[in-house]
Design an enzyme around this catalytic site. Structure first.
Site, mmCIF file in Angstrom:
data_model
loop_
_atom_site.group_PDB
_atom_site.id
_atom_site.type_symbol
_atom_site.label_atom_id
_atom_site.label_comp_id
_atom_site.label_asym_id
_atom_site.label_seq_id
_atom_site.Cartn_x
_atom_site.Cartn_y
_atom_site.Cartn_z
ATOM 1 C CE LYS A 293 30.952 -35.958 6.411
ATOM 2 N NZ LYS A 293 32.257 -35.865 6.298
ATOM 3 C CG ASP B 60 35.008 -36.586 8.750
ATOM 4 O OD1 ASP B 60 35.215 -38.054 8.309
ATOM 5 O OD2 ASP B 60 34.305 -36.188 8.443
#
Ligand code: ATR
Length: 267
Positions: free
Chosen positions: A66, A100
């Protein structure tokens, strides 16, 4: 022509994203398929550029890529401020997003929890904590991040002027907080919680981003004392729904996605 979507991670075989997204694609009659790809860190750039060359619509990016993937895309404002990208869209450019953060915020909103002005305790200081603390701070919550390794909590908090702590202060912080969010892996496939049950009561909202098991020890304890609980499936589904919207411009059927994930977790 069928379009492709996928998730890149290492390891990635346990991912529930293919089931979740393929359920939505099928329901909406979109001619696309979502697949999981196990990609080693040294192959990440090739994988992202290769997917673009092959005409992919977009990708999800998961552990451990990420942060590294930011080198291969243009991150939007939220993801660059968080320092992590979990969603990529291919158009003329390779655009990076972090769903997220929005997924965590929507999980709270859909549960009817007011974030603005709330006192929020975030436990853990990994990638998930970074996204969740950022969005709640931006939305006007008073955030404290508590972590086993205090230096990691400090690093997240210093940039935004948030408070941080070690786990030794958990009892005071749990009593202080309106909303408690576990972003650590504690409770994943184990009957453990970092918060003793006696510290919880019915005035709290308790959110655990662990989804395996769906009802973690922390959530069981919280339910038993009458606290409001939000499980990790919600977070998984809402971050997925936001990625889906970024790729297709369509709001997907979150209830169906959630059902598909819960069914898979039962099996
Ligand atoms: P993610 O990117 O999913 O958030 P991560 O970066 O591996 O995952 O972060 C895991 C978090 O769980 C960390 O905050 C970690 O604490 P440390 O920073 O001290 O390592 C926390 N964690 C994992 N196991 C833990 C345990 N047994 N007790 C307390 N915290 C734990």
């Amino acid at each position: 022509m069928k379009r492709l979507l996928g998730i890149i991670g290492h390891p990635v075989h346990h991912s529930l994203s293919p089931i979740m997204h393929n359920t939505a694609l099928k329901y909406l009659g979109i001619d696309a398929e979502y697949l999981a790809f196990d990609v080693l860190p040294e192959e990440l750039g090739h994988a992202v550029l290769g997917a673009k060359a092959l005409g992919f619509l977009g990708l999800n990016i998961t552990i451990p890529h990420k942060v590294e993937v930011m080198k291969f895309c243009t991150p939007d404002k939220i993801s660059s401020q968080i320092g992590a990208v979990n969603t990529i869209r291919f158009d003329s450019e390779i655009q990076g997003f972090n769903t997220d953060a929005t997924g965590a915020y929507r999980s709270l909103k859909e549960a009817g929890v007011e974030v603005k002005g709330a006192k929020v305790l975030i436990i853990g200081a990994g990638g998930a904590a970074r996204a969740v603390s950022y969005i709640l701070h931006i939305k006007g919550a008073e955030v404290v991040v508590a972590n086993r390794t205090v230096s990691k909590a400090k690093e997240i908090c210093d940039r935004l002027g948030m408070e941080y702590s070690g786990l030794d202060k958990l009892p005071q912080l749990v009593r202080w907080a309106d909303i408690i969010i576990n972003t650590t892996s504690v409770g994943m496939q184990e009957d453990k919680s970092l918060i003793p049950k006696r510290l919880l009561d019915s005035t709290k909202v308790v959110f655990d981003i662990v989804y395996n098991p769906v009802e973690t020890r922390l959530l069981k304890d919280a339910k038993e004392v009458g606290a409001r609980t939000i499980d990790g499936v919600k977070m998984l589904v809402y971050q997925g729904a936001e990625s889906f919207r970024i790729w297709t411009g369509i709001d997907p059927p979150v209830d169906l996605m959630e059902k598909a994930v819960r069914k898979e977790l039962k099996n």
